[in-house]
Design a protein around this motif. Structure first.
Motif, mmCIF file in Angstrom:
data_model
loop_
_atom_site.group_PDB
_atom_site.id
_atom_site.type_symbol
_atom_site.label_atom_id
_atom_site.label_comp_id
_atom_site.label_asym_id
_atom_site.label_seq_id
_atom_site.Cartn_x
_atom_site.Cartn_y
_atom_site.Cartn_z
ATOM 1 N N HIS A 1 -9.281 21.189 -5.254
ATOM 2 C CA HIS A 1 -10.232 20.414 -6.052
ATOM 3 C C HIS A 1 -10.210 20.956 -7.481
ATOM 4 O O HIS A 1 -10.379 22.165 -7.685
ATOM 5 C CB HIS A 1 -11.643 20.517 -5.457
ATOM 6 C CG HIS A 1 -12.693 19.818 -6.267
ATOM 7 N ND1 HIS A 1 -12.745 18.444 -6.406
ATOM 8 C CD2 HIS A 1 -13.731 20.300 -6.999
ATOM 9 C CE1 HIS A 1 -13.769 18.117 -7.176
ATOM 10 N NE2 HIS A 1 -14.373 19.221 -7.548
ATOM 11 N N LYS A 2 -9.965 20.089 -8.441
ATOM 12 C CA LYS A 2 -9.906 20.467 -9.858
ATOM 13 C C LYS A 2 -8.980 21.665 -10.078
ATOM 14 O O LYS A 2 -9.298 22.612 -10.798
ATOM 15 C CB LYS A 2 -11.312 20.763 -10.399
ATOM 16 C CG LYS A 2 -12.174 19.506 -10.474
ATOM 17 C CD LYS A 2 -13.479 19.755 -11.176
ATOM 18 C CE LYS A 2 -14.259 18.459 -11.340
ATOM 19 N NZ LYS A 2 -15.597 18.667 -11.920
ATOM 20 N N GLU B 1 -6.211 12.462 -5.030
ATOM 21 C CA GLU B 1 -5.079 12.406 -5.956
ATOM 22 C C GLU B 1 -5.525 12.776 -7.369
ATOM 23 O O GLU B 1 -6.603 12.387 -7.808
ATOM 24 C CB GLU B 1 -4.460 11.007 -5.959
ATOM 25 C CG GLU B 1 -3.100 10.990 -6.645
ATOM 26 C CD GLU B 1 -2.343 9.700 -6.383
ATOM 27 O OE1 GLU B 1 -1.125 9.793 -6.172
ATOM 28 O OE2 GLU B 1 -2.950 8.626 -6.407
ATOM 29 N N GLY B 2 -4.699 13.568 -8.058
ATOM 30 C CA GLY B 2 -5.008 13.941 -9.436
ATOM 31 C C GLY B 2 -5.758 15.249 -9.560
ATOM 32 O O GLY B 2 -6.264 15.578 -10.631
ATOM 33 N N ASN B 3 -5.834 16.020 -8.462
ATOM 34 C CA ASN B 3 -6.548 17.297 -8.512
ATOM 35 C C ASN B 3 -5.619 18.502 -8.610
ATOM 36 O O ASN B 3 -6.036 19.623 -8.332
ATOM 37 C CB ASN B 3 -7.483 17.428 -7.311
ATOM 38 C CG ASN B 3 -8.840 16.798 -7.572
ATOM 39 O OD1 ASN B 3 -9.756 17.441 -8.062
ATOM 40 N ND2 ASN B 3 -8.949 15.509 -7.284
ATOM 41 N N GLY B 4 -4.364 18.255 -8.981
ATOM 42 C CA GLY B 4 -3.443 19.362 -9.249
ATOM 43 C C GLY B 4 -2.411 19.612 -8.175
ATOM 44 O O GLY B 4 -1.524 20.450 -8.351
ATOM 45 N N GLN B 5 -2.484 18.848 -7.044
ATOM 46 C CA GLN B 5 -1.512 19.126 -5.974
ATOM 47 C C GLN B 5 -0.078 18.800 -6.393
ATOM 48 O O GLN B 5 0.856 19.531 -6.048
ATOM 49 C CB GLN B 5 -1.884 18.413 -4.665
ATOM 50 C CG GLN B 5 -2.078 16.917 -4.724
ATOM 51 C CD GLN B 5 -3.517 16.522 -4.975
ATOM 52 O OE1 GLN B 5 -4.050 16.849 -6.028
ATOM 53 N NE2 GLN B 5 -4.121 15.813 -4.054
ATOM 54 N N SER B 6 0.102 17.722 -7.145
ATOM 55 C CA SER B 6 1.461 17.357 -7.587
ATOM 56 C C SER B 6 2.024 18.414 -8.524
ATOM 57 O O SER B 6 3.203 18.774 -8.448
ATOM 58 C CB SER B 6 1.448 15.992 -8.291
ATOM 59 O OG SER B 6 1.032 14.994 -7.391
ATOM 60 N N MET C 1 1.987 18.155 1.867
ATOM 61 C CA MET C 1 1.004 17.488 1.011
ATOM 62 C C MET C 1 0.970 16.013 1.389
ATOM 63 O O MET C 1 2.007 15.354 1.419
ATOM 64 C CB MET C 1 1.369 17.642 -0.466
ATOM 65 C CG MET C 1 0.252 17.197 -1.405
ATOM 66 S SD MET C 1 0.221 15.428 -1.735
ATOM 67 C CE MET C 1 1.278 15.352 -3.169
ATOM 68 N N SER C 2 -0.214 15.505 1.732
ATOM 69 C CA SER C 2 -0.340 14.106 2.108
ATOM 70 C C SER C 2 -1.710 13.598 1.711
ATOM 71 O O SER C 2 -2.688 14.350 1.715
ATOM 72 C CB SER C 2 -0.148 13.938 3.617
ATOM 73 O OG SER C 2 -0.374 12.599 3.998
ATOM 74 N N LEU C 3 -1.763 12.304 1.346
ATOM 75 C CA LEU C 3 -3.057 11.666 1.057
ATOM 76 C C LEU C 3 -3.647 11.062 2.328
ATOM 77 O O LEU C 3 -4.759 10.547 2.309
ATOM 78 C CB LEU C 3 -2.888 10.594 -0.027
ATOM 79 C CG LEU C 3 -2.463 11.126 -1.399
ATOM 80 C CD1 LEU C 3 -2.170 9.987 -2.357
ATOM 81 C CD2 LEU C 3 -3.518 12.041 -1.995
ATOM 82 N N THR D 1 0.810 -1.223 0.000
ATOM 83 C CA THR D 1 0.000 0.000 0.000
ATOM 84 C C THR D 1 0.843 1.273 0.000
ATOM 85 O O THR D 1 0.300 2.370 0.067
ATOM 86 C CB THR D 1 -0.934 0.023 1.233
ATOM 87 O OG1 THR D 1 -0.134 0.037 2.416
ATOM 88 C CG2 THR D 1 -1.840 -1.201 1.259
ATOM 89 N N ALA D 2 2.171 1.132 -0.084
ATOM 90 C CA ALA D 2 3.063 2.302 0.034
ATOM 91 C C ALA D 2 2.776 3.378 -1.013
ATOM 92 O O ALA D 2 2.944 4.555 -0.749
ATOM 93 C CB ALA D 2 4.522 1.869 -0.044
ATOM 94 N N VAL D 3 2.346 2.971 -2.215
ATOM 95 C CA VAL D 3 2.152 3.960 -3.286
ATOM 96 C C VAL D 3 0.699 4.058 -3.739
ATOM 97 O O VAL D 3 0.407 4.585 -4.802
ATOM 98 C CB VAL D 3 3.053 3.630 -4.506
ATOM 99 C CG1 VAL D 3 4.498 3.831 -4.166
ATOM 100 C CG2 VAL D 3 2.828 2.201 -5.000
ATOM 101 N N LEU D 4 -0.234 3.561 -2.912
ATOM 102 C CA LEU D 4 -1.638 3.545 -3.311
ATOM 103 C C LEU D 4 -2.434 4.671 -2.651
ATOM 104 O O LEU D 4 -2.113 5.131 -1.565
ATOM 105 C CB LEU D 4 -2.286 2.205 -2.940
ATOM 106 C CG LEU D 4 -1.675 0.934 -3.571
ATOM 107 C CD1 LEU D 4 -2.538 -0.268 -3.214
ATOM 108 C CD2 LEU D 4 -1.541 1.057 -5.070
#
Length: 512
Positions: free
Chosen positions: A475-476, A292-297, A457-459, A168-171
């Motif tokens: 968000h978006k 994940e995938g909302n622009g934080q990266s 930044m953390s999930l 689960t390290a990268v999920l």
């Protein structure tokens, strides 16, 4: 009682280190057995022995009651043992089917019969609820889906004993839930699982039994249902662990980072950040929460100089650093603990000491008249290895040889030690054990208290809530709200992250 796996008195040595010292592990059929330990405790080494990648100096292994010599992964495969590695062993340019059948290609008339293989893979996928597209290219699918391919690879080869190495390290949280459902389904079908992990929450959720290793030695095996999280943590690190971040209220001062009307595209040219405004002051930790995938990266990559800015400003202490090179951004006072430690955090074939000075090797005292000062570099590396408990045989060891958690600690040591004006910490505790997480959280709070600005930044929402002073929800590609960490909860953050609006009046009881 017949066990499907028995490992008795296993000892494994590497130059300068005893990785496993008289370790025992027994696995029953249909069981999910956790192998718990700190970063570098010897968990992966023990399982690499079971999978045939390493040979032990001492000890014996029995599979279904028979003593065996597992001299290679091929031998392990014939015994029904499969391993899902922490870092996936996939060929990006191959399809899902091509990756799964690699080395075991079914043939028809001397040619690979892909149609037959695709049918078999689709059937296996349906049987275990894996839902993969056999014809998709690996480079086009998510990390969670790549992991499912690794699972299918083991099942396609007939494995009924599966080893999961830190799966689960990268999920994302959603992918973790899906993986747990898959693991339960596998055991219902009669498979047996060994789960290498240091995530106590996951052990409590899914495992039946837990064996703990500390610094290469077996500490004991317990029934998960009868052990508390605190007891497991103490077995793992050898001391009581504080799960709550100790910090005084923030005392923010001058603005360090000011992001205005920012637009950023990702590597494919898709606009991921738009009209984004964010301010971080000296002496505060701002958490960045989002699905994940909302622009934080992309936001973090732009601040660190790794992605170009389409429009807008990024001001650091009043200076516009948008579109400066990563080195210039670093010199302006930014530290960056990146999400992907292998691609952006380390040069894996460089030594630990070389990696410790990647940001400063050209400056005094590490360089003089264009020549590296090896003694100064080594001295600094030894100091950081000791301060941050980076477990490595020596500072001259290649970074590639360290466990994932120790690689992460090396990056954190390098970036935090420079005490930059703005410290960006993206998923800083990903892959770390509870003892190391506690230490890293303390370090982030210490930087804050020294008057630095920290962007976290953390999930992991509990990490965001416990470490941050303020939380910016993305968000978006836009910051939709900023909330005080002590006046919100996971439920409210979840609503905001999904694009909803803040609930009026969060009950005090819900903040517990």
């Amino acid at each position: 009682m017949e066990y499907v796996i028995e490992m008795n008195g296993i000892r494994k040595e590497f130059p300068g280190i005893v990785a496993n010292d008289n370790v025992n592990l027994r696995l029953k059929k249909g069981e999910i057995h956790a192998l718990l330990g700190e970063n570098g405790a010897g968990k992966s080494t023990l399982m690499n022995i079971l999978f045939g990648l390493y040979q032990p100096e001492q000890g014996e292994i029995k599979v279904r009651g028979e003593k065996v010599a597992i001299t290679s992964p091929n031998v392990a495969g014939k015994l029904g043992i499969g391993m899902v590695h922490q870092h996936f062993m996939l060929v990006d340019s191959f399809t899902v089917t091509e990756n799964i059948i690699l080395g075991m290609e079914p043939t028809k008339g001397g040619r690979i019969n892909k149609k037959k293989a695709s049918k078999e893979i689709a059937a296996l996928s349906a049987q275990y609820g894996l839902a993969v597209d056999p014809d998709a290219l690996v480079k086009d699918i998510s990390v969670g889906m790549q992991q499912r391919i690794e699972i299918l690879k083991t099942l396609y080869r007939g494995a009924d004993i599966l080893i999961f190495d830190e799966p689960t390290a990268v999920l994302t949280p959603q992918e973790i839930k899906e993986l747990m459902d898959i693991m339960k389904k596998l055991t219902e079908e009669g498979k047996s699982i060994i789960l290498i992990t240091h995530k106590l929450k996951e052990i409590k959720q899914i495992c039946d039994v837990c064996t703990v290793i500390r610094r290469g030695r077996g500490i004991g095996t317990v029934e998960v249902a009868s052990a508390t999280t605190a007891e497991l943590a103490e077995m793992m690190v050898g001391r009581e662990v504080n799960f709550h971040v100790q910090k005084t209220p923030a005392v923010p001062k001058d603005t360090v980072l000011e992001v205005k009307n920012l637009y950023v595209k990702d590597g494919r040219g898709v606009e991921m950040v738009q009209q984004l405004d964010l301010t971080i002051r000296a002496g505060e930790i701002v958490g960045l929460a989002g699905i994940e995938g909302n622009g934080q990266s992309e936001l973090i990559a732009a601040i660190a100089g790794l992605l170009p800015v389409e429009k807008g400003e990024i001001r650091l202490n009043g200076q516009n650093v948008a579109d400066l090179s990563p080195r210039k951004v670093t010199e302006a006072g930014v530290g960056h603990i990146p999400e992907d430690r292998h691609k952006l955090g380390l040069v894996l074939d460089f030594s630990v000491q070389e990696n410790m000075v990647l940001q400063t090797y050209y400056q005094a005292p590490y360089s003089r008249n264009g020549l590296l000062n090896a003694e100064a570099i080594k001295a600094k590396a030894k100091e950081l290895v000791a301060d941050y408990d980076v477990r490595t045989p020596s500072v001259e060891t290649a970074a590639r040889a360290l466990s994932g958690g120790n690689q992460q600690k090396a990056i954190i040591a390098r970036e935090v030690d420079r005490s930059p004006d703005l410290l960006i910490a993206a998923q800083p505790t990903r892959g770390l054990d509870v003892g190391a997480i506690e230490t890293i959280h303390e370090r982030l709070v210490k930087e804050r208290d020294k008057g630095r600005a920290v962007l976290l930044m953390s999930l992991e929402l509990d990490e965001i809530l416990s470490v941050s002073d303020r939380i910016a929800v993305i968000h978006k590609g836009q910051i939709v709200d900023i909330v005080e960490a002590d006046q919100t909860n996971e439920k409210e953050l979840g609503l905001l992250m999904a694009g909803g609006s803040r609930e009026k009046g969060v009950e005090a009881s819900e903040l517990e």
